[in-house]
Design a protein around this motif. Sequence first.
Motif, PDB file in Angstrom:
ATOM      1  N   TRP A 113       0.877  -1.057   0.539  1.00 21.35           N
ATOM      2  CA  TRP A 113      -0.178   0.056  -0.146  1.00 21.35           C
ATOM      3  C   TRP A 113       0.876   1.403   0.530  1.00 21.35           C
ATOM      4  O   TRP A 113       2.029   0.798   0.482  1.00 21.35           O
ATOM      5  N   THR A 114       0.365   2.239  -0.159  1.00 20.26           N
ATOM      6  CA  THR A 114       1.404   3.358  -0.737  1.00 20.26           C
ATOM      7  C   THR A 114      -0.296   4.870  -0.555  1.00 20.26           C
ATOM      8  O   THR A 114      -1.229   4.815  -0.749  1.00 20.26           O
ATOM      9  N   GLU A 115       0.791   6.175   0.131  1.00 18.04           N
ATOM     10  CA  GLU A 115      -0.107   6.844  -0.336  1.00 18.04           C
ATOM     11  C   GLU A 115      -0.243   7.184  -1.838  1.00 18.04           C
ATOM     12  O   GLU A 115      -1.661   8.029  -2.220  1.00 18.04           O
ATOM     13  N   SER A 116       0.762   6.945  -2.588  1.00 17.22           N
ATOM     14  CA  SER A 116       1.183   7.778  -4.032  1.00 17.22           C
ATOM     15  C   SER A 116       2.516   7.064  -4.265  1.00 17.22           C
ATOM     16  O   SER A 116       3.130   6.931  -3.747  1.00 17.22           O
ATOM     17  N   PHE A 117       1.397   7.149  -5.943  1.00 17.90           N
ATOM     18  CA  PHE A 117       3.739   6.406  -6.556  1.00 17.90           C
ATOM     19  C   PHE A 117       3.376   7.536  -7.153  1.00 17.90           C
ATOM     20  O   PHE A 117       3.343   7.334  -7.925  1.00 17.90           O
ATOM     21  N   GLY A 118       4.658   8.754  -6.167  1.00 18.02           N
ATOM     22  CA  GLY A 118       4.913   9.366  -6.789  1.00 18.02           C
ATOM     23  C   GLY A 118       4.374  11.207  -6.177  1.00 18.02           C
ATOM     24  O   GLY A 118       5.356  11.519  -6.470  1.00 18.02           O
ATOM     25  N   GLU A 119       3.123  11.140  -6.287  1.00 21.06           N
ATOM     26  CA  GLU A 119       2.517  11.766  -6.446  1.00 21.06           C
ATOM     27  C   GLU A 119       3.287  13.799  -7.350  1.00 21.06           C
ATOM     28  O   GLU A 119       3.798  14.434  -6.355  1.00 21.06           O
ATOM     29  N   MET A 120       1.984  12.792  -8.457  1.00 25.16           N
ATOM     30  CA  MET A 120       2.979  13.897  -9.638  1.00 25.16           C
ATOM     31  C   MET A 120       4.363  13.495  -9.550  1.00 25.16           C
ATOM     32  O   MET A 120       4.347  15.634 -10.034  1.00 25.16           O
ATOM     33  N   LEU A 138      -4.209   1.501  -3.509  1.00 23.07           N
ATOM     34  CA  LEU A 138      -3.156   3.344  -3.677  1.00 23.07           C
ATOM     35  C   LEU A 138      -4.266   4.324  -2.543  1.00 23.07           C
ATOM     36  O   LEU A 138      -5.547   3.989  -3.081  1.00 23.07           O
ATOM     37  N   GLN A 139      -3.822   4.882  -1.760  1.00 25.39           N
ATOM     38  CA  GLN A 139      -4.893   6.503  -1.700  1.00 25.39           C
ATOM     39  C   GLN A 139      -5.374   6.967  -2.047  1.00 25.39           C
ATOM     40  O   GLN A 139      -5.592   7.539  -3.568  1.00 25.39           O
ATOM     41  N   PRO A 140      -7.174   7.125  -1.280  1.00 28.12           N
ATOM     42  CA  PRO A 140      -7.343   7.968  -2.765  1.00 28.12           C
ATOM     43  C   PRO A 140      -6.796   9.525  -3.244  1.00 28.12           C
ATOM     44  O   PRO A 140      -7.482   9.425  -3.844  1.00 28.12           O
ATOM     45  N   ILE A 244      -9.265   1.050  -4.039  1.00 31.19           N
ATOM     46  CA  ILE A 244      -8.051   2.165  -3.364  1.00 31.19           C
ATOM     47  C   ILE A 244      -8.855   2.439  -2.037  1.00 31.19           C
ATOM     48  O   ILE A 244     -10.033   2.718  -1.986  1.00 31.19           O
ATOM     49  N   GLY A 245      -7.565   2.833  -1.170  1.00 31.78           N
ATOM     50  CA  GLY A 245      -8.547   2.671  -0.148  1.00 31.78           C
ATOM     51  C   GLY A 245      -7.453   3.582   1.158  1.00 31.78           C
ATOM     52  O   GLY A 245      -6.445   3.514   0.610  1.00 31.78           O
ATOM     53  N   TYR A 246      -7.856   3.688   2.753  1.00 34.32           N
ATOM     54  CA  TYR A 246      -6.527   4.636   3.210  1.00 34.32           C
ATOM     55  C   TYR A 246      -6.013   3.123   4.010  1.00 34.32           C
ATOM     56  O   TYR A 246      -6.712   2.478   4.243  1.00 34.32           O
ATOM     57  N   ARG A 247      -4.987   3.507   4.989  1.00 37.63           N
ATOM     58  CA  ARG A 247      -4.200   2.997   5.783  1.00 37.63           C
ATOM     59  C   ARG A 247      -5.194   1.608   6.206  1.00 37.63           C
ATOM     60  O   ARG A 247      -4.968   0.027   6.862  1.00 37.63           O
TER      61      ARG A 247
END
Length: 608
Positions: A113-120, A138-140, A244-247
């Motif tokens: 799981w991750t908050e973002s794969f790069g965050e833009m 992946l976090q929403p 798509i989900g949170y921790r």
Amino acid sequence: MPARWAGHSPYCGVMRSPAELLPGHPGVGLLLELDLTRGLAEAPPSTPIEAARTRHVPQLRQVADMLRRAAADDRVVGLIAHIGGHQPTLAQSEELRRAVAAFRAAGKGTVCWTESFGEMRPGNVLYHLASAFEEVWLQPSGDLGLTGVVVQAVFLRGTLDKLGIEPEVHQRKEFKTASNTFLETSMTDAHREMATAIVASATETIVHDVAAARGLSEAAVRDAIDHAPLTPDAALDRRLVDHIGYRDEVYAALRDRYGEVRLRYLHRYGKGLAGLASGPQTSAVGRAVGSRLKSVASRGGPPAVPTVAVVHATGAIHLGRSGRSPLGGASIGSDSLGGALRSVAADDSVAAVVLRVNSGGGSYAASDAIHREVLAVRRAGKPVIASMGSVAGSGGYYISMGADAIVADAGTLTGSIGVLYGKQVIRGLLDRVGLSRESVSSGAFAEMFSTQRPFTPEEWERLDAWLDSVYRVFVTTAARDRGMAVGDLEAVARGRVWTGADASKRGLVDELGGLEEAVGLACRRAGLDRSAVNVKVLPKPSIVERIRPAESSEHPAAGTGRLGWLGWLGSNLGPGSARWLGSNLGSGVLPGVGAPGVLSMPLGFELS
């Protein structure tokens, strides 16, 4: 289960065999956690100083070995990995993928799981690693930056000419291109041929591995690259992520599958299992403390005194661990603050929480992760009051707005409900100093974030769409949290900074006051007499606890940041420092002048 998970959740409702449960704890299995957000060390430290710098950085070889050992351990039911922040090299990713594959082949569950794969930003290798796992979450508020491979080369010949330095370097054979840095101003034919081959090979590796792991055609993966960065929904539609989900949703799904489990960081598991039979895993360590207090009371001892926990959130908001640099001051890492909030939520002695915010914001994904943890504390039955200090705007407002109530001083700077993102185009500056750089890429938008050129119209369109999406989420979430109509909230949003006094008139703040007023309100919301409670800054670990690694992501020590200068040295002078320096110098971000996050207030905007 949310509808978006339908057909994508092999974990829910499946139990492991009794052989995989912990001895002495019927129904309790061991779920290993792997935190890769700090990066990876290639080799064991060779000196005590290096050991101090890298003590919390997992070693690639040890991680792989421990995964293989765990694959043969019937007590281990699965692995959950958290990735993000530091991106491993492609070679490191491949080695870890093999270890994960061996672990899966033994019948163990694997989740990444991750908050973002790069965050833009590019997140190619992060996703390459994640695709080896049985499930990818992946976090929403994140994105999938599978944008394609870029190979860059820096040439100093023009700079050296301007400085009057004449390089004298000989080379053998045309592909020995290291000397080109000093001898050339652009890629030679051989250099470009080599770079093109490297890009093609690395791209092929990523495409092939991802396609095989995800059950997709290579053409589908290449098409995804040409359309990245992808939103979570687009990534889900393309079957690149499973959920798509949170921790908390990730862990809830795992517990639905396994029932009661004990969490253990992989490196702690590798140090031995002597402590595993000491008692059931408490995702709520504090619950055990509370039970002991109640036991004392039942034996005639003094009753437990309820606590109002004050959790501090100070500095710029970013993914990962909180820290303090000698020059940059404190920062808010989503992992650290999230761990602190989980700790107080699980502590039975804590009746209410005051989140003390002094922050001009920063990362959107990190702010959203923290916001979710605030809501989780409320779901645990504990009121949360946000107490705003000197500044609590943009991301600072985002992490506050999910509280039961917001208290701010009249002079607090808050609001700033808006988003921004861009890049510094330093082409002209580099032209002035004679530094040139060229690149070869594989994705249609692989070089979208290059500081060597402006955005193209198509890139502006994508960036504007993303900014529109972030702003829409910010406004609608704030409206929901504040109990306001979206139109009314949007009218006071639009990126505007308000004083606390003006914000209170517009529904952005509930009461005017300081920390004590926030504590009083917390007591009232919890039905407690202010004079009958303890107010404690939590978590408040000892020096030893701050140095020692946490047992799991739900252990109280997980809410601690780096320890002063020692932590700063470990973070900034560790094995990734050279890569960080090269990356930031190459991308136009000057050392010590970091680019602001999407949810940031104007720089230098303060009251004096």
